[in-house]
Scaffold this motif. Sequence first.
Motif, short mmCIF file in Angstrom:
data_model
loop_
_atom_site.label_atom_id
_atom_site.label_comp_id
_atom_site.label_asym_id
_atom_site.label_seq_id
_atom_site.Cartn_x
_atom_site.Cartn_y
_atom_site.Cartn_z
N LYS A 243 0.93 -1.31 -0.13
CA LYS A 243 -0.10 0.01 0.33
C LYS A 243 1.11 1.40 0.40
O LYS A 243 0.45 2.35 -0.72
CB LYS A 243 -1.21 0.51 1.23
N PRO A 244 1.88 0.85 0.88
CA PRO A 244 2.95 2.81 0.76
C PRO A 244 3.57 2.33 -0.55
O PRO A 244 3.57 3.77 -1.19
CB PRO A 244 3.48 2.52 2.09
N LEU A 245 3.53 1.82 -1.12
CA LEU A 245 4.75 1.60 -2.17
C LEU A 245 3.74 2.73 -3.55
O LEU A 245 4.72 2.53 -4.38
CB LEU A 245 5.22 0.59 -2.63
N ILE A 246 2.40 1.30 -3.53
CA ILE A 246 1.39 2.28 -4.33
C ILE A 246 1.25 3.96 -4.40
O ILE A 246 1.15 4.39 -5.82
CB ILE A 246 0.19 1.55 -4.10
N GLY A 247 1.12 4.17 -3.28
CA GLY A 247 1.08 5.43 -2.53
C GLY A 247 1.69 6.48 -3.67
O GLY A 247 2.44 7.45 -3.71
N LEU A 248 3.40 5.88 -3.36
CA LEU A 248 4.50 6.15 -3.34
C LEU A 248 5.39 7.53 -4.68
O LEU A 248 5.63 7.33 -5.02
CB LEU A 248 5.95 6.05 -2.37
N ALA A 249 4.27 5.81 -5.71
CA ALA A 249 4.92 6.09 -7.24
C ALA A 249 5.54 7.18 -7.24
O ALA A 249 6.25 7.62 -8.52
CB ALA A 249 3.61 4.96 -7.93
N PRO A 250 4.18 8.19 -7.97
CA PRO A 250 4.35 9.20 -8.03
C PRO A 250 5.68 10.06 -7.89
O PRO A 250 5.97 10.86 -8.05
CB PRO A 250 3.01 10.10 -7.89
N TYR A 251 5.77 9.89 -6.43
CA TYR A 251 6.12 10.60 -5.37
C TYR A 251 8.23 9.87 -5.68
O TYR A 251 8.47 10.97 -6.46
CB TYR A 251 6.85 10.85 -4.27
N PHE A 252 7.98 9.10 -6.29
CA PHE A 252 9.68 8.38 -6.86
C PHE A 252 9.66 9.20 -7.73
O PHE A 252 11.38 8.91 -8.54
CB PHE A 252 9.63 6.53 -6.42
#
Length: 308
Positions: A243-252
């Motif tokens: 879940k945090p990986l999905i949310g972080l995609a645009p930021y990464f």
Amino acid sequence: MAWQQLHLQCEKANVDLAESLLLEAGALSIGLEDAGDQPLFEPLPGESPLWDEVVLTGLFDAATEIGSRQAVERLGNEIAAQAHASRIWLSAVEDKDWEREWMSHYHPIECANNLWVVPDWITPPNPDATNIIMDPGLAFGTGYHATTRLCLDWLSEQDLNDKVVIDYGCGSGILGVAALLLGARQVYAVDIDPQAVLATNQNATRNSVESQLQAFLPEDFTTFCAQHNIVPVDVIVANILAKPLIGLAPYFATLIAPQGRIVLAGLIESQTEQVSDAYQPYFALDPKHAFTAQEDQHWQRLSGTFTG
């Protein structure tokens, strides 16, 4: 014999009652464990899911009247009747030097390409290897977890010379320290847990790479990036959860350089497609380097496809 443990197995609907009764009876601590083999997935905010069948373990001081075997056995029968426990049993725990007892369970780990993880109280078995000297403290990342091992193996296969790396969800800092020992020029480590930031800095010092590693809480890292213009970087390693990986995609995607690499870890097989969908607008899957265990995926940035 210094401690008595009372174990009760009951349905999750009765856990609160059983826990309250144990506390009222003077239990020093209470632990909850899965009574079977039921997986629990990531909870939503505010949720604390339990297994359908739970084993509660109450700890009592055997040197006290309420902690004697007879008293604990009698208490177990009383709580079992009220909380409808399906079974109860007792076990004794010998007194030990608990501050050091956990250390006996850790030993050096050999990873790929002559990379070792060595607890800092043990002499490295191969002094000529690349040895990561670790004390995890209270943070995640001893090297024993499968996803950590897979990330370490992957890092050991890369040309990290003069690369800048972000270790996002750094835990003990093991991956960031490994990257520096393998030739990286600079590591920025990020974690939501202040204890992880502390452990990462301490482990960087243990490995004499403290001048090349900076650890941050996420909000501090964002401020640091804005002030010092440190992005884009060459590699991001993120061993966290789906879940945090999905949310972080645009930021990464704002942090990584064209043709840079991002390694995502901490997934189970059923989550890979959802994570893949979140990253495909910004990254292309590099199937050549995907882990066969399907716990983790490697992604390579496509030059010119980032839409910001």
